[in-house]
Design a protein around this motif. Structure first.
Motif, PDB file in Angstrom:
ATOM      1  N   VAL A 179       0.834  -1.204   0.000  1.00  0.00           N
ATOM      2  CA  VAL A 179       0.000   0.000   0.000  1.00  0.00           C
ATOM      3  C   VAL A 179       0.869   1.255   0.000  1.00  0.00           C
ATOM      4  CG1 VAL A 179      -1.700   1.334   1.311  1.00  0.00           C
ATOM      5  CG2 VAL A 179      -1.939  -1.152   1.118  1.00  0.00           C
ATOM      6  N   LEU A 180       1.886   1.269   0.873  1.00  0.00           N
ATOM      7  CA  LEU A 180       2.703   2.464   1.020  1.00  0.00           C
ATOM      8  C   LEU A 180       3.847   2.531   0.002  1.00  0.00           C
ATOM      9  CD1 LEU A 180       2.870   2.634   4.924  1.00  0.00           C
ATOM     10  CD2 LEU A 180       1.424   3.959   3.390  1.00  0.00           C
ATOM     11  N   ILE A 181       4.457   1.381  -0.304  1.00  0.00           N
ATOM     12  CA  ILE A 181       5.583   1.385  -1.239  1.00  0.00           C
ATOM     13  C   ILE A 181       5.094   1.566  -2.675  1.00  0.00           C
ATOM     14  CG2 ILE A 181       7.499   0.044  -2.186  1.00  0.00           C
ATOM     15  CD1 ILE A 181       7.700  -1.396   0.512  1.00  0.00           C
ATOM     16  N   ALA A 182       4.129   0.720  -3.078  1.00  0.00           N
ATOM     17  CA  ALA A 182       3.686   0.717  -4.476  1.00  0.00           C
ATOM     18  C   ALA A 182       2.402   1.493  -4.710  1.00  0.00           C
ATOM     19  CB  ALA A 182       3.500  -0.733  -4.944  1.00  0.00           C
ATOM     20  N   GLY A 183       1.729   1.925  -3.643  1.00  0.00           N
ATOM     21  CA  GLY A 183       0.509   2.706  -3.812  1.00  0.00           C
ATOM     22  C   GLY A 183      -0.715   1.886  -4.138  1.00  0.00           C
ATOM     23  N   TRP A 184      -0.718   0.594  -3.743  1.00  0.00           N
ATOM     24  CA  TRP A 184      -1.900  -0.236  -4.014  1.00  0.00           C
ATOM     25  C   TRP A 184      -3.126   0.355  -3.309  1.00  0.00           C
ATOM     26  CZ3 TRP A 184      -0.622  -6.193  -3.624  1.00  0.00           C
ATOM     27  CH2 TRP A 184       0.325  -6.513  -4.600  1.00  0.00           C
ATOM     28  N   GLY A 185      -4.190   0.591  -4.056  1.00  0.00           N
ATOM     29  CA  GLY A 185      -5.438   1.067  -3.483  1.00  0.00           C
ATOM     30  C   GLY A 185      -5.498   2.557  -3.231  1.00  0.00           C
ATOM     31  N   THR A 186      -4.349   3.212  -3.186  1.00  0.00           N
ATOM     32  CA  THR A 186      -4.324   4.656  -2.910  1.00  0.00           C
ATOM     33  C   THR A 186      -3.884   5.468  -4.117  1.00  0.00           C
ATOM     34  OG1 THR A 186      -2.025   4.649  -2.113  1.00  0.00           O
ATOM     35  CG2 THR A 186      -3.761   4.159  -0.496  1.00  0.00           C
ATOM     36  N   GLY A 187      -3.105   4.830  -4.988  1.00  0.00           N
ATOM     37  CA  GLY A 187      -2.572   5.558  -6.136  1.00  0.00           C
ATOM     38  C   GLY A 187      -1.417   6.471  -5.787  1.00  0.00           C
ATOM     39  N   TYR A 188      -0.991   6.458  -4.506  1.00  0.00           N
ATOM     40  CA  TYR A 188       0.134   7.307  -4.082  1.00  0.00           C
ATOM     41  C   TYR A 188       1.263   6.401  -3.610  1.00  0.00           C
ATOM     42  CZ  TYR A 188       2.911  10.740  -1.552  1.00  0.00           C
ATOM     43  OH  TYR A 188       3.941  11.532  -1.096  1.00  0.00           O
ATOM     44  N   ALA A 189       2.273   6.232  -4.440  1.00  0.00           N
ATOM     45  CA  ALA A 189       3.400   5.358  -4.112  1.00  0.00           C
ATOM     46  C   ALA A 189       4.498   6.168  -3.415  1.00  0.00           C
ATOM     47  CB  ALA A 189       3.942   4.705  -5.374  1.00  0.00           C
ATOM     48  N   MET A 190       4.837   5.768  -2.193  1.00  0.00           N
ATOM     49  CA  MET A 190       5.873   6.473  -1.433  1.00  0.00           C
ATOM     50  C   MET A 190       7.271   5.930  -1.719  1.00  0.00           C
ATOM     51  SD  MET A 190       4.054   6.934   2.300  1.00  0.00           S
ATOM     52  CE  MET A 190       5.487   7.823   2.949  1.00  0.00           C
ATOM     53  N   GLY A 191       7.373   4.777  -2.388  1.00  0.00           N
ATOM     54  CA  GLY A 191       8.680   4.196  -2.664  1.00  0.00           C
ATOM     55  C   GLY A 191       9.359   3.725  -1.398  1.00  0.00           C
ATOM     56  N   VAL A 192      10.670   3.964  -1.289  1.00  0.00           N
ATOM     57  CA  VAL A 192      11.414   3.469  -0.134  1.00  0.00           C
ATOM     58  C   VAL A 192      10.946   4.118   1.158  1.00  0.00           C
ATOM     59  CG1 VAL A 192      13.442   2.855  -1.493  1.00  0.00           C
ATOM     60  CG2 VAL A 192      13.273   5.135  -0.503  1.00  0.00           C
ATOM     61  N   ALA A 193      10.427   5.336   1.094  1.00  0.00           N
ATOM     62  CA  ALA A 193       9.875   5.979   2.289  1.00  0.00           C
ATOM     63  C   ALA A 193       8.706   5.158   2.828  1.00  0.00           C
ATOM     64  CB  ALA A 193       9.426   7.407   1.965  1.00  0.00           C
ATOM     65  N   GLY A 194       7.915   4.569   1.932  1.00  0.00           N
ATOM     66  CA  GLY A 194       6.804   3.729   2.355  1.00  0.00           C
ATOM     67  C   GLY A 194       7.275   2.486   3.095  1.00  0.00           C
ATOM     68  N   ALA A 195       8.406   1.928   2.670  1.00  0.00           N
ATOM     69  CA  ALA A 195       8.959   0.762   3.370  1.00  0.00           C
ATOM     70  C   ALA A 195       9.322   1.119   4.804  1.00  0.00           C
ATOM     71  CB  ALA A 195      10.183   0.241   2.623  1.00  0.00           C
ATOM     72  N   GLY A 196       9.964   2.272   4.979  1.00  0.00           N
ATOM     73  CA  GLY A 196      10.325   2.706   6.329  1.00  0.00           C
ATOM     74  C   GLY A 196       9.108   3.016   7.173  1.00  0.00           C
ATOM     75  N   LEU A 197       8.102   3.688   6.584  1.00  0.00           N
ATOM     76  CA  LEU A 197       6.900   4.044   7.331  1.00  0.00           C
ATOM     77  C   LEU A 197       6.101   2.804   7.713  1.00  0.00           C
ATOM     78  CD1 LEU A 197       4.951   6.118   8.464  1.00  0.00           C
ATOM     79  CD2 LEU A 197       3.944   6.349   6.179  1.00  0.00           C
ATOM     80  N   ALA A 198       6.007   1.826   6.809  1.00  0.00           N
ATOM     81  CA  ALA A 198       5.277   0.591   7.120  1.00  0.00           C
ATOM     82  C   ALA A 198       5.881  -0.102   8.337  1.00  0.00           C
ATOM     83  CB  ALA A 198       5.291  -0.339   5.913  1.00  0.00           C
ATOM     84  N   SER A 199       7.200  -0.177   8.385  1.00  0.00           N
ATOM     85  CA  SER A 199       7.867  -0.814   9.526  1.00  0.00           C
ATOM     86  C   SER A 199       7.623  -0.048  10.810  1.00  0.00           C
ATOM     87  CB  SER A 199       9.371  -0.924   9.256  1.00  0.00           C
ATOM     88  OG  SER A 199       9.629  -1.762   8.149  1.00  0.00           O
TER      89      SER A 199
END
Length: 447
Positions: A179-199
């Motif tokens: 959801v956060l890295i690739a933007g599944w369902g949101t259309g907003y991909a955070m990339g590597v920042a999403g990986a850090g935020l998910a953790s």
């Protein structure tokens, strides 16, 4: 509280290792899912996250400093039937967890960028690593509270609640990653920042869940404001055991940092391949680590109860079980290493580096499992200095030759992997003789 001073040692090991292994298997799944989505962002993103993730070894050093002392001292108190001391240890470990969390935030945001500039293969790798750390640092800071509570439970012989919480947080992380890295369902991909935020989000939920468990259900050790006032004598007891154990992982951070620094001359693809290989290797190690982690509370309770023969039996049984598991995993890595690597990247050069790394490094799996078991025994005996000395032996025997090799004509990545295998074998031998010495000194069998 579970009394580990009675009953079959092997049954205790398997009963504790089973939920630990289940939790670690879920953790392994998280590693692989996270790796899968980050790898889709390209070599620079994968190399950046892998290089930045090396800081986790430094945090592991600090959390191990806290956890090793907590497990050992609470296990000793349980063996002595001393709940008052167990509660004092637990609450003081939470105080130290808060202090360590604040230090982590300060160092992470103050020096994380400098670290990435020193080891990043190129500007893009460095930028992705800094971006990842920006969002992952809060999660690293919250690890301390999670480790303090989990270690207290493990010292009392209870592992299932912490395992369940870990599994739920990992499942949450797996859900959040795409959801956060690739933007599944949101259309907003955070990339590597999403990986850090998910953790970070998943760890925060885990801390809250485990705290609720202690408030609602845990009886043997519990939160107490009266016992949370700083008690320097207890800090000293915790740190005498914890500092050498934490220093062990701090040396691993240096060891990994040296590897990233040496191989950056081969470019981002080499760092990415090494990053994938390292993540897969860490996932492979989890079953043996589950067995090893069971040694500290079992040996610790029996050491506190002065049932010395059971301490020796714990070490022998865990070492044998760990060797069987690691030998099986060695055969898997030798048979089809490409299956384990190619699932995460389609880049031929990255895959080649990861496959070569895993095929060569797997020769030290059995030795690594034995080192884990020895380290856990040292925790149970309440003296972790041998672990630090063992890791120091590996660091010294690796770093200087590796740096020298990197300056020689015809230097190749394989030289680093073979040198690592040799130094882990040396570390296993050193750990064996230190374990024998500690058992003779601290837990001698009656004549």
């Amino acid at each position: 509280m579970k009394d580990l001073t009675q009953g079959s040692i092997r049954r205790h090991i398997l009963e504790m290792a089973a939920p630990l292994a289940a939790g670690m298997m879920v953790q392994m799944l998280y590693f692989l899912v996270d790796l899968y989505f980050v790898a889709r962002l390209g070599d620079a993103a994968l190399a950046g996250v892998s290089t930045a993730g090396n800081i986790m070894f430094l945090i592991l050093g600090l959390t191990t400093m806290l956890g090793a002392g907590t497990v050992a001292l609470i296990a000793h108190a349980v063996g002595r039937k001393d709940p008052a001391d167990a509660n004092l240890i637990f609450n003081q470990s939470l105080v130290l967890a808060v202090i360590c969390a604040l230090v982590t935030l300060a160092v992470g945001y103050g020096f994380g960028g400098r670290y990435m500039h020193s080891v990043g293969a190129d500007a893009a790798t460095t930028a992705r690593g800094i971006e990842y750390l920006l969002w992952y640092t809060p999660g690293l800071a919250m690890q301390f509270a999670l480790v303090a509570m989990s270690s207290a439970l493990r010292g009392t012989g209870i592992v299932k609640p912490a395992m369940v919480v870990q599994m739920l947080t990992v499942v949450l992380n797996i859900i959040l990653a795409p959801v956060l890295i690739a933007g599944w369902g949101t259309g907003y991909a955070m990339g590597v920042a999403g990986a850090g935020l998910a953790s970070s989000l998943a760890i925060a939920v885990g801390v809250i869940m485990l705290a609720v468990y202690f408030v609602k259900l845990e009886k043997y050790v519990h939160f107490s404001w009266a016992l949370a006032r700083p008690h320097l004598g207890t800090w000293k007891r915790l740190l005498l055991i914890g500092l050498p154990a934490g220093g062990e992982f701090a040396l691993v951070f240096v060891y990994m940092g040296v590897i990233y620094w040496i191989i950056k001359q081969f470019g981002a693809a080499a760092q990415a391949g090494f990053g994938i290989g390292t993540r897969v290797m860490q996932a492979i190690f989890l079953p043996a680590m589950a067995i090893a982690f069971a040694v500290a509370p079992i040996a610790g309770q029996n050491f506190g109860a002065r049932q010395i023969a059971r301490v020796h039996e714990t070490f022998r049984s865990a070492a044998l079980l760990g060797a069987v598991v690691m030998l099986t995993l060695t055969l898997l890595a030798q048979w089809r290493p490409q299956w384990l690597i190619s699932a995460f990247t389609t880049e031929a050069d990255v895959t080649a580096v990861g496959v070569d790394f895993l095929r060569i490094i797997s020769w030290n799996f059995v030795a690594s499992g034995f080192v884990f078991t020895c380290s856990s025994l040292f925790q149970g005996l309440g003296n972790t200095l041998p672990s630090l000395l063992s890791t120091g032996t590996r660091l010294i025997s690796f770093v200087l030759p590796a740096i020298w090799l990197s300056t020689q004509p015809g230097f190749r990545l394989e030289h680093v992997w073979y040198l690592s295998v040799a130094t882990v074998a040396l570390q296993a031998v050193v750990s064996y003789f230190m374990a024998r010495d500690q058992l003779r000194r601290r837990a001698p069998l009656p004549a």
